[in-house]
Design an enzyme around this catalytic site. Structure first.
Site, PDB file in Angstrom:
ATOM      1  N   ARG A  74      39.391  50.882  34.367  1.00  0.00           N
ATOM      2  CA  ARG A  74      38.695  49.630  34.718  1.00  0.00           C
ATOM      3  C   ARG A  74      37.779  49.896  35.913  1.00  0.00           C
ATOM      4  NH1 ARG A  74      42.841  44.975  35.521  1.00  0.00           N
ATOM      5  NH2 ARG A  74      43.053  45.152  33.266  1.00  0.00           N
ATOM      6  N   ARG A 143      42.093  42.434  43.514  1.00  0.00           N
ATOM      7  CA  ARG A 143      41.332  42.994  42.376  1.00  0.00           C
ATOM      8  C   ARG A 143      39.846  42.659  42.490  1.00  0.00           C
ATOM      9  NH1 ARG A 143      44.821  43.607  37.875  1.00  0.00           N
ATOM     10  NH2 ARG A 143      46.840  44.303  38.618  1.00  0.00           N
ATOM     11  N   LYS A 207      49.778  41.877  42.098  1.00  0.00           N
ATOM     12  CA  LYS A 207      48.313  41.771  42.042  1.00  0.00           C
ATOM     13  C   LYS A 207      47.816  40.493  42.728  1.00  0.00           C
ATOM     14  CE  LYS A 207      48.368  41.749  37.436  1.00  0.00           C
ATOM     15  NZ  LYS A 207      48.162  41.461  35.991  1.00  0.00           N
ATOM     16  N   LYS A 209      44.173  37.921  43.227  1.00  0.00           N
ATOM     17  CA  LYS A 209      42.867  37.677  42.592  1.00  0.00           C
ATOM     18  C   LYS A 209      42.060  36.625  43.345  1.00  0.00           C
ATOM     19  CE  LYS A 209      44.437  39.186  38.107  1.00  0.00           C
ATOM     20  NZ  LYS A 209      44.598  38.886  36.672  1.00  0.00           N
ATOM     21  N   CYS A 428      41.670  37.999  24.688  1.00  0.00           N
ATOM     22  CA  CYS A 428      42.004  39.196  25.471  1.00  0.00           C
ATOM     23  C   CYS A 428      41.944  40.421  24.566  1.00  0.00           C
ATOM     24  CB  CYS A 428      43.398  39.054  26.066  1.00  0.00           C
ATOM     25  SG  CYS A 428      44.700  39.260  24.835  1.00  0.00           S
ATOM     26  N   CYS A 434      46.722  47.414  24.177  1.00  0.00           N
ATOM     27  CA  CYS A 434      47.579  46.791  25.177  1.00  0.00           C
ATOM     28  C   CYS A 434      49.051  46.967  24.819  1.00  0.00           C
ATOM     29  CB  CYS A 434      47.258  45.309  25.329  1.00  0.00           C
ATOM     30  SG  CYS A 434      48.342  44.561  26.560  1.00  0.00           S
ATOM     31  N   CYS A 473      49.753  37.748  24.220  1.00  0.00           N
ATOM     32  CA  CYS A 473      51.060  37.528  24.843  1.00  0.00           C
ATOM     33  C   CYS A 473      50.882  36.518  25.972  1.00  0.00           C
ATOM     34  CB  CYS A 473      51.657  38.849  25.342  1.00  0.00           C
ATOM     35  SG  CYS A 473      51.083  39.332  26.976  1.00  0.00           S
ATOM     36  N   CYS A 477      45.712  36.834  29.847  1.00  0.00           N
ATOM     37  CA  CYS A 477      44.517  37.536  30.343  1.00  0.00           C
ATOM     38  C   CYS A 477      43.201  36.842  29.987  1.00  0.00           C
ATOM     39  CB  CYS A 477      44.506  38.968  29.849  1.00  0.00           C
ATOM     40  SG  CYS A 477      45.923  39.917  30.433  1.00  0.00           S
TER      41      CYS A 477
HETATM   42 FE1  SRM Z   1      45.469  41.112  32.314  1.00  0.00          FE
HETATM   43  C1  SRM Z   1      48.269  42.990  32.246  1.00  0.00           C
HETATM   44  C2  SRM Z   1      43.933  43.204  30.245  1.00  0.00           C
HETATM   45  C3  SRM Z   1      42.542  39.586  33.030  1.00  0.00           C
HETATM   46  C4  SRM Z   1      47.185  38.444  33.615  1.00  0.00           C
HETATM   47  N1  SRM Z   1      46.003  42.836  31.444  1.00  0.00           N
HETATM   48  C5  SRM Z   1      47.198  43.477  31.578  1.00  0.00           C
HETATM   49  C6  SRM Z   1      47.146  44.861  30.924  1.00  0.00           C
HETATM   50  C7  SRM Z   1      46.724  45.849  31.952  1.00  0.00           C
HETATM   51  C8  SRM Z   1      48.413  45.284  30.167  1.00  0.00           C
HETATM   52  C9  SRM Z   1      49.447  46.066  30.903  1.00  0.00           C
HETATM   53  O1  SRM Z   1      49.860  45.703  32.009  1.00  0.00           O
HETATM   54  O2  SRM Z   1      49.891  47.073  30.325  1.00  0.00           O
HETATM   55  C10 SRM Z   1      46.022  44.598  29.882  1.00  0.00           C
HETATM   56  C11 SRM Z   1      45.252  45.834  29.419  1.00  0.00           C
HETATM   57  C12 SRM Z   1      44.783  45.638  28.000  1.00  0.00           C
HETATM   58  C13 SRM Z   1      43.832  46.662  27.546  1.00  0.00           C
HETATM   59  O3  SRM Z   1      44.162  47.409  26.617  1.00  0.00           O
HETATM   60  O4  SRM Z   1      42.718  46.738  28.058  1.00  0.00           O
HETATM   61  C14 SRM Z   1      45.240  43.503  30.555  1.00  0.00           C
HETATM   62  N2  SRM Z   1      43.571  41.430  31.832  1.00  0.00           N
HETATM   63  C15 SRM Z   1      43.143  42.291  30.882  1.00  0.00           C
HETATM   64  C16 SRM Z   1      41.671  42.096  30.580  1.00  0.00           C
HETATM   65  C17 SRM Z   1      40.938  43.386  30.237  1.00  0.00           C
HETATM   66  C18 SRM Z   1      41.565  41.068  29.443  1.00  0.00           C
HETATM   67  C19 SRM Z   1      40.211  40.938  28.788  1.00  0.00           C
HETATM   68  O5  SRM Z   1      40.229  40.895  27.560  1.00  0.00           O
HETATM   69  O6  SRM Z   1      39.195  40.845  29.452  1.00  0.00           O
HETATM   70  C20 SRM Z   1      41.229  41.416  31.892  1.00  0.00           C
HETATM   71  C21 SRM Z   1      40.811  42.408  32.935  1.00  0.00           C
HETATM   72  C22 SRM Z   1      40.391  41.707  34.173  1.00  0.00           C
HETATM   73  C23 SRM Z   1      39.798  42.600  35.225  1.00  0.00           C
HETATM   74  O7  SRM Z   1      38.674  43.058  35.031  1.00  0.00           O
HETATM   75  O8  SRM Z   1      40.423  42.778  36.268  1.00  0.00           O
HETATM   76  C24 SRM Z   1      42.518  40.748  32.311  1.00  0.00           C
HETATM   77  N3  SRM Z   1      44.937  39.368  33.252  1.00  0.00           N
HETATM   78  C25 SRM Z   1      43.677  38.877  33.328  1.00  0.00           C
HETATM   79  C26 SRM Z   1      43.713  37.498  33.715  1.00  0.00           C
HETATM   80  C27 SRM Z   1      42.513  36.571  33.869  1.00  0.00           C
HETATM   81  C28 SRM Z   1      41.979  36.546  35.256  1.00  0.00           C
HETATM   82  O9  SRM Z   1      42.358  37.363  36.093  1.00  0.00           O
HETATM   83  O10 SRM Z   1      41.162  35.681  35.532  1.00  0.00           O
HETATM   84  C29 SRM Z   1      45.054  37.167  33.863  1.00  0.00           C
HETATM   85  C30 SRM Z   1      45.602  35.754  34.179  1.00  0.00           C
HETATM   86  C31 SRM Z   1      45.434  35.337  35.574  1.00  0.00           C
HETATM   87  C32 SRM Z   1      46.591  35.790  36.396  1.00  0.00           C
HETATM   88  O11 SRM Z   1      46.551  36.919  36.901  1.00  0.00           O
HETATM   89  O12 SRM Z   1      47.566  35.039  36.521  1.00  0.00           O
HETATM   90  C33 SRM Z   1      45.813  38.351  33.586  1.00  0.00           C
HETATM   91  N4  SRM Z   1      47.395  40.793  32.889  1.00  0.00           N
HETATM   92  C34 SRM Z   1      47.892  39.610  33.348  1.00  0.00           C
HETATM   93  C35 SRM Z   1      49.325  39.752  33.510  1.00  0.00           C
HETATM   94  C36 SRM Z   1      50.296  38.654  33.985  1.00  0.00           C
HETATM   95  C37 SRM Z   1      50.470  38.673  35.449  1.00  0.00           C
HETATM   96  C38 SRM Z   1      51.539  37.709  35.894  1.00  0.00           C
HETATM   97  O13 SRM Z   1      51.290  36.907  36.780  1.00  0.00           O
HETATM   98  O14 SRM Z   1      52.653  37.775  35.375  1.00  0.00           O
HETATM   99  C39 SRM Z   1      49.638  41.070  33.112  1.00  0.00           C
HETATM  100  C40 SRM Z   1      51.026  41.714  33.097  1.00  0.00           C
HETATM  101  C41 SRM Z   1      51.506  42.110  34.439  1.00  0.00           C
HETATM  102  O15 SRM Z   1      50.790  42.114  35.440  1.00  0.00           O
HETATM  103  O16 SRM Z   1      52.687  42.449  34.516  1.00  0.00           O
HETATM  104  C42 SRM Z   1      48.407  41.688  32.715  1.00  0.00           C
HETATM  105 FE1  SF4 Z   2      47.693  42.398  26.748  1.00  0.00          FE
HETATM  106 FE2  SF4 Z   2      48.939  40.095  26.930  1.00  0.00          FE
HETATM  107 FE3  SF4 Z   2      46.890  40.606  28.538  1.00  0.00          FE
HETATM  108 FE4  SF4 Z   2      46.429  40.176  26.010  1.00  0.00          FE
HETATM  109  S1  SF4 Z   2      47.323  38.684  27.434  1.00  0.00           S
HETATM  110  S2  SF4 Z   2      45.593  41.866  27.207  1.00  0.00           S
HETATM  111  S3  SF4 Z   2      48.206  41.024  25.028  1.00  0.00           S
HETATM  112  S4  SF4 Z   2      48.812  41.657  28.554  1.00  0.00           S
END
Ligand code: SRM
Ligand code: SF4
Length: 573
Positions: A74, A143, A207, A209, A428, A434, A473, A477
């Site tokens: 990323r 981030r 994390k 944000k 997402c 993922c 899930c 995201c």
């Molecule tokens: Fe996310 C984890 C992709 C924005 C909440 N997110 C992941 C991971 C890294 C999976 C992992 O931990 O193994 C995903 C990688 C997938 C892949 O194959 O690329 C992933 N998140 C993404 C992206 C690429 C989704 C997209 O389709 O654009 C976004 C990348 C953002 C960036 O550039 O930094 C992305 N993730 C978000 C958002 C939206 C936002 O930030 O505005 C959220 C919800 C907001 C929040 O943080 O509450 C988000 N991602 C999560 C979570 C849940 C965190 C939590 O509070 O429990 C995880 C899992 C974790 O952290 O344990 C996660």
């Molecule tokens: Fe992966 Fe769940 Fe985030 Fe989708 S919402 S990218 S399935 S961690």
């Protein structure tokens, strides 16, 4: 009472020597395509995740082969602004080392998928040579800082962007490990020589944000972020920022202690105080966030555990001055403004719809090639939006005719001539990369939208904007819990369906039906869309309608997200 044990990641951070761990040694080990578990956690801070191709997992298992390991990288893009040169380099690296696609994320960043271990170091080094970086793109730190990406909003936007970039720079980890491991920087002899003035040795509990928004657009979804600054404009001048804390989306199926939460607006600060406020909020979370349970360690839980008033008081104490009272602002929506706009300088800006944020070539749509050809001549910049879209920004009058020609030639010109539902959709990444995905998202939502478009046409709703978001899930995201229609993967080809989010992302949705098979989604939603077309009030948004007519109850705050309360309309009946 005995102290609760710290979570495993806290020990990994402590013994990592400022994020070094054994990453360098792991990269040199050619006997496997993977890294050891501790280093996998540490690699996140450096902007990369170990993954494997889940599509071919069963076959590899059958043949007793190691999983098809690869890495996602990323790239941080503060405020979403990238130069043409950076676009070209990103495009080149996607071909040379990754799977030939560029992913524009929901946080205005670039992602590569499918980079094998032996190419990881070179990829990160070349990203840095292109004046971009990956440090703190993931991990328990601040981030990528988001900002409303519309340059035509003149000086207010420019100031907001500068604030986002300043916050980003200020909160970037200082460890020299990044340079040492990826850029062959000089080795630091002992940990005494390294230090983290803001984070300390164990960084944050989880994390973190941050966003900067310019009303009336809430396209960065401030209510889903740990900390946001909302630009307040009076008499055409930026006078400061309202400060919002404690938003977040992530939750876990079956664990009601986890929930999405809408941020609280707690105060106002002057423009000159923004970086200080960001630093001190981060420090409050550093000192008071839960380091024993990672499911309870996001800042939103710190805010709920102590209450927003306590957070404000603690923040004021850390700042040494008080935030001022909140000033009024209005958000109208959280979507993008598609098509061409011209600014007062005569420059043009074109917002393109990029399905799933995935920039790739297909035989019928050579999007990546078209954007590459545009980048070769574009004298402005590119802006990534938090809705996974792309703005070709600051096009000079001299270049516009050439760019229009290329847009036509590569079939990109009409990217935004789609149903308003599709233009307001987000999915997402999910499968196949993922590791946490329970169901498809990016690969399935386009087909579902095609199905639903039939119902929209029948009901005359093609041009009615409704926000619709899908994630594989409940980590959320694509921020599905603030969409008017949200789908959250429950199992293979089955989704929880949520309704009632706010059109400007200002209200959480509520579970409408659980574990719905993909094939049953259209029959479930079509009658609601028909009902909406027939009985909505003037200007009534779909999410508001779903609450008024009793499909779901209104969710006021995170802790009542799981409450199975009767919708208002049904309670009255
Ligand atoms: Fe996310 C984890 C992709 C924005 C909440 N997110 C992941 C991971 C890294 C999976 C992992 O931990 O193994 C995903 C990688 C997938 C892949 O194959 O690329 C992933 N998140 C993404 C992206 C690429 C989704 C997209 O389709 O654009 C976004 C990348 C953002 C960036 O550039 O930094 C992305 N993730 C978000 C958002 C939206 C936002 O930030 O505005 C959220 C919800 C907001 C929040 O943080 O509450 C988000 N991602 C999560 C979570 C849940 C965190 C939590 O509070 O429990 C995880 C899992 C974790 O952290 O344990 C996660
Ligand atoms: Fe992966 Fe769940 Fe985030 Fe989708 S919402 S990218 S399935 S961690």
């Amino acid at each position: 009472m005995s102290e609760k044990k710290l979570s495993a990641n806290e020990y990994i951070k402590t013994r990592s020597n400022y994020l070094r761990g054994t990453i360098a040694e792991g990269l040199a080990d050619l006997s496997t395509g993977s890294m050891c578990e501790d280093d996998q956690q540490l690699l996140k801070f450096h902007g990369t995740y170990q993954q494997d191709d889940r599509d071919i997992r069963p076959n590899r298992r059958k043949h007793k082969l190691e999983k098809a390991y690869s890495f996602m990288i990323r790239i941080r893009v503060p405020g979403g602004v990238a130069t043409s040169q950076q676009w070209l380099e990103t495009d080149r690296i996607a071909t040379q080392f990754a799977n030939g696609t560029i992913k524009l994320t929901t946080r205005q960043a670039f992602q590569f998928h499918g980079i094998i271990k032996t190419n990881l170091k070179r990829s990160i080094a070349e990203i840095n040579q292109a004046a971009m970086d990956t440090i703190a793109a993931c991990g328990d730190v601040n981030r990528n800082v988001m900002c409303n990406p519309n340059p035509h909003l003149s000086s207010v936007h420019a100031q907001a962007l500068k604030a986002a970039q300043d916050i980003s720079t200020h909160l970037t980890p200082q460890t020299r490990a990044y340079h040492e491991i990826w850029l062959d920087g000089e080795k630091v002899e002992s940990s005494e020589e390294d230090f983290e003035p803001i984070y300390g040795k164990t960084y944050l509990p989880r994390k973190f944000k941050i966003t900067v928004a310019v009303p009336p657009s809430n396209d960065v979804d401030i209510y889903a972020n740990c900390l946001s600054f909302i630009a307040i404009v009076e008499n055409g001048e930026l006078v400061g920022y309202d400060v919002a804390v404690g938003g977040g989306m992530g939750s876990t199926h079956g664990n009601e202690e986890t929930y999405p939460r809408i941020a609280d607006v707690i105060g106002f600060c002057d423009p000159a105080q923004v970086v200080d406020v960001a630093e001190k909020v981060v420090m409050v979370q550093r000192d008071f966030g839960d380091r024993t349970d990672r499911k309870h360690s996001r800042f939103k839980y710190t805010v709920d555990d102590h209450g927003p008033d306590w957070i404000l008081a603690k923040l004021n104490e850390y700042l040494g001055y008080d935030l001022q009272p909140v000033r009024p602002f209005v958000f109208e929506d959280n979507g993008d403004r598609y098509g061409w706009v011209e600014d007062t300088n005569g420059n043009s800006h074109l917002t393109l719809f990029i399905a799933g944020g995935r920039v790739l070539d297909t035989p019928s749509y050579p999007l990546r090639t078209g954007l590459r050809e545009i980048a070769k001549i574009h004298d402005g910049d590119f802006r990534l939006t938090a809705n996974q879209n792309l703005i070709i920004a600051n096009i000079s009058p001299a270049k516009r005719p050439e760019i229009e020609k290329l847009l036509e030639q590569y079939g990109i010109k009409d990217s935004h001539l789609k149903s308003a539902l599709r233009l307001n959709s987000l999915a997402c990444v999910s499968l196949p990369t993922c590791g946490l995905a329970l169901a498809e998202a990016e690969r399935y939502l386009p087909d579902l939208l095609t199905d639903l478009e039939g119902s929209l046409e029948e009901n005359g709703l093609r041009h009615d904007a409704i926000t619709i978001r899908m994630t594989g899930c409940p980590n959320g995201c694509a921020r599905p819990f603030i969409a008017e229609i949200g789908f959250v993967g429950r199992g293979p080809s089955a989704y929880n369906v949520y309704l009632g989010g706010g059109f400007a992302g200002q209200r959480l949705s509520k579970l409408y039906r659980e574990n719905v098979p993909a094939a049953s989604i259209k029959p479930l939603l079509a009658p609601i869309l028909t009902h909406y077309a027939k009985e909505r009030n003037d200007g009534e948004r779909f999410g508001d309608f779903c609450i008024r007519t009793g499909y779901v109850a209104k969710t006021i705050q995170g802790p009542d997200f799981h409450l199975n309360i009767k919708p208002e309309a049904l309670a009255k009946a």
